[in-house]
Design a protein around this motif. Sequence first.
Motif, mmCIF file in Angstrom:
data_model
loop_
_atom_site.group_PDB
_atom_site.id
_atom_site.type_symbol
_atom_site.label_atom_id
_atom_site.label_comp_id
_atom_site.label_asym_id
_atom_site.label_seq_id
_atom_site.Cartn_x
_atom_site.Cartn_y
_atom_site.Cartn_z
ATOM 1 N N HIS A 60 -2.298 -24.928 -29.113
ATOM 2 C CA HIS A 60 -1.715 -23.655 -29.570
ATOM 3 C C HIS A 60 -0.804 -23.059 -28.232
ATOM 4 O O HIS A 60 -1.098 -23.470 -27.154
ATOM 5 N N LYS A 61 0.030 -22.073 -28.379
ATOM 6 C CA LYS A 61 0.512 -21.556 -27.248
ATOM 7 C C LYS A 61 -0.433 -21.053 -26.273
ATOM 8 O O LYS A 61 -1.211 -20.109 -26.474
ATOM 9 N N CYS A 62 -0.123 -21.206 -24.780
ATOM 10 C CA CYS A 62 -1.008 -20.682 -23.933
ATOM 11 C C CYS A 62 -1.046 -19.288 -23.593
ATOM 12 O O CYS A 62 -2.011 -18.499 -23.188
ATOM 13 N N PHE A 63 0.270 -18.727 -23.600
ATOM 14 C CA PHE A 63 0.529 -17.178 -23.244
ATOM 15 C C PHE A 63 1.076 -16.388 -24.563
ATOM 16 O O PHE A 63 1.703 -16.799 -25.504
ATOM 17 N N LEU A 77 4.339 -23.856 -23.107
ATOM 18 C CA LEU A 77 3.192 -24.682 -22.666
ATOM 19 C C LEU A 77 2.024 -24.252 -23.555
ATOM 20 O O LEU A 77 1.804 -23.080 -23.972
ATOM 21 N N GLU A 78 1.375 -25.213 -23.927
ATOM 22 C CA GLU A 78 0.386 -25.450 -25.041
ATOM 23 C C GLU A 78 -1.154 -25.646 -24.420
ATOM 24 O O GLU A 78 -1.192 -26.532 -23.394
ATOM 25 N N VAL A 97 -19.848 -30.897 -22.031
ATOM 26 C CA VAL A 97 -18.934 -29.717 -21.223
ATOM 27 C C VAL A 97 -17.705 -29.603 -22.041
ATOM 28 O O VAL A 97 -17.417 -30.356 -22.880
ATOM 29 N N GLU A 98 -17.121 -28.214 -21.973
ATOM 30 C CA GLU A 98 -15.758 -28.091 -22.530
ATOM 31 C C GLU A 98 -14.804 -28.247 -21.356
ATOM 32 O O GLU A 98 -15.130 -27.525 -20.182
ATOM 33 N N ILE A 99 -13.744 -28.894 -21.498
ATOM 34 C CA ILE A 99 -12.631 -29.114 -20.378
ATOM 35 C C ILE A 99 -11.375 -28.266 -20.955
ATOM 36 O O ILE A 99 -10.978 -28.652 -22.055
ATOM 37 N N ALA A 100 -10.777 -27.503 -20.157
ATOM 38 C CA ALA A 100 -9.756 -26.733 -20.697
ATOM 39 C C ALA A 100 -8.490 -27.561 -20.016
ATOM 40 O O ALA A 100 -8.382 -27.797 -18.943
ATOM 41 N N VAL A 101 -7.462 -27.753 -21.196
ATOM 42 C CA VAL A 101 -6.356 -28.552 -20.775
ATOM 43 C C VAL A 101 -5.162 -27.861 -21.297
ATOM 44 O O VAL A 101 -5.033 -27.169 -22.354
ATOM 45 N N SER A 102 -3.884 -28.219 -20.596
ATOM 46 C CA SER A 102 -2.707 -27.804 -21.123
ATOM 47 C C SER A 102 -1.783 -28.813 -21.037
ATOM 48 O O SER A 102 -1.814 -29.927 -20.635
ATOM 49 N N ARG A 103 -0.447 -28.819 -21.965
ATOM 50 C CA ARG A 103 0.589 -29.618 -21.770
ATOM 51 C C ARG A 103 1.976 -29.146 -21.881
ATOM 52 O O ARG A 103 1.929 -27.958 -22.794
ATOM 53 N N LEU A 104 2.957 -29.557 -21.528
ATOM 54 C CA LEU A 104 4.299 -28.900 -21.713
ATOM 55 C C LEU A 104 5.113 -30.221 -21.919
ATOM 56 O O LEU A 104 5.627 -31.232 -21.086
ATOM 57 N N ARG A 105 5.593 -30.631 -23.080
ATOM 58 C CA ARG A 105 6.309 -31.581 -23.441
ATOM 59 C C ARG A 105 7.786 -31.261 -23.406
ATOM 60 O O ARG A 105 8.064 -30.060 -23.470
ATOM 61 N N PRO A 106 8.732 -32.386 -23.396
ATOM 62 C CA PRO A 106 10.236 -31.949 -23.304
ATOM 63 C C PRO A 106 10.821 -31.380 -24.421
ATOM 64 O O PRO A 106 10.170 -31.614 -25.428
ATOM 65 N N ALA A 107 11.764 -30.667 -24.307
ATOM 66 C CA ALA A 107 12.050 -29.754 -25.179
ATOM 67 C C ALA A 107 12.848 -30.629 -26.418
ATOM 68 O O ALA A 107 12.694 -30.270 -27.542
ATOM 69 N N THR A 108 13.565 -31.643 -25.952
ATOM 70 C CA THR A 108 14.472 -32.378 -27.021
ATOM 71 C C THR A 108 14.177 -33.602 -27.044
ATOM 72 O O THR A 108 14.396 -34.322 -28.066
ATOM 73 N N ALA A 109 13.707 -34.537 -25.980
ATOM 74 C CA ALA A 109 13.603 -35.896 -26.232
ATOM 75 C C ALA A 109 12.201 -36.236 -26.144
ATOM 76 O O ALA A 109 11.110 -35.347 -25.918
#
Length: 571
Positions: A60-63, A77-78, A97-109
């Motif tokens: 989900h969206k981070c912000f 950023l997710e 344990v729980e690990i907080a992670v994020s990802r930001l994928r390319p907008a178009t490719a």
Amino acid sequence: MTRRPPGPVAKAVGACTLVLAGLAASTPAVAAPSAGERLTAPALTATENSSYARQKLSWHKCFAEPPEGAPPGAERLECATMRAPLNWGQPGADQYVEIAVSRLRPATAQPRGTLFINPGGPGGPGLTMPLVLLQRSAVADAYELVGFDVRGTGQSTNVTCGGTSTSPNDPRDRSKTNLDLMHDAADVFVRHCVYRSGPLLRYVTTEQTVRDLDLLRHLLGWQKISWVGYSGGTWLGAYYATFFPGHVDRFVLDSNTEFTAPWQSSFGWQPLGFERRFREDFATWAAGYDTRFHLGGTADDVRRFYERLRADVVRDPLLFLGLIPIDGPVLDGVILQSMYSKQSFQPLAELLQELRAQVDARAAGSPPPALSAAARATLDAARRTSPDLLPVAAADAFPATFFAITCQDTPWNRSRQFWEKESARQGSQYPLAGWASVAHPCAAWPRPNITLPKPTGRGVPPVLMVESTHDPATPYEGAVRAHRAFAGSRLLTVTNEGDHGIYTMGNQCVDGLVDTFLLTGALPATDTECAGTGIPAPTDPSQPQAFARRLPANPLQLNEYYTKVAGPTTR
């Protein structure tokens, strides 16, 4: 940032933080492993431990709103939460344990690969690190950028020491009474860490963390990962490559620890590094603007100015920021924190100038002038980032994780006499930071039985190491040793530079070489150099706060800024 409560670890897991030096016979041990318990494990495969390997990440969206000043694309950023075994040696489904992670994928490719980014520490929260690399548009368009809070810190399952801190006593006071107090404080600190963190403590290590990261790689669907790790992130990256060489793509290690040696050896370079940065960079720069800052006309004059100021506040601690005294150790901490980035030089010079005015007014019996907002911001920033100065439990997951990893990964000398002698030796040469090692937390830490393999680089694809010659926290000498001991590495030396964290700072030579490697895999044919960008001149004296308000360029400070102002959430 809102901190998540500790995640499920069996039925209870607490948290852990700072220590001090010394070793007492009564120091409690970390809870002993149960009969037959293993702390090491084979690599995870897609068919093993299916309750973890088959989990689905809910993104989900981070912000709610992207951080002010963040580059376009930050809204993409997710965030998600991943479960990992409490102990990879015995990865039962009921203890995790729980690990907080994020990802930001390319907008178009579609991305060519996945790029993990770590701010180091160790223990620094890293969910917003993809935003730091978002400014490198070609890289951001080519990769899925991945951030994470390692186990123990940030929004992952936390360790804590309950807000206790290392000794506030002045390590330059070598009286028996003071040394005894510092060692006693270490013992109390360790007890707090062990008691408050419970069974989680012994599993906050580099080995457990790299296995978490390889699980994340698997869940993201990639055979290999690329890596940009700063500072303690070079240690983490080198050990991931050592444990999982077949999963290594393109690794960049920036501002390197001596990751081929124990932590004690790596940290042993710091007194030299901080002293050199202070004397040769900051003091020389400030002396060049003596008519502005009045700290002295030569670098030696500036150093003597600081020593006189320190002696004065030791005799009469100044009360600022509520009831927090500005005494010798606090002043040392402010200087040390300001050495990481040239952007901090002007705020530090202005603060020292104001503190001198405070001391002189008090000595004359006059009301001291009020500290400016910029000076207070400099002091507050040092308190936020210095483990020794952190005042409250809610803020101590980072330093707790820092000590858990560094004290548990590799052995430390446990002799009180050794540390007193070593700190006296270092302090006489490098007074800014050398005396403080008398209160080293790892000397008292009850270390589990862990043996990490030494990183050698054998069987690992070539990595690119980036290092500035005057780096204060991970000095050049240790980085060169790691480079020589890690087969296949290339060293990119940044001359006339001392910032800690170089890639993405705007050095076109460095950024271009790192981008080329990440995008094409092409390394320099041999070790090479880039020139540093130099220290900027002070801003207009009529606008003394303009410098402090500028958005940081340093990647580690920028990550801290994004984390603080935006509070990304994995929930």
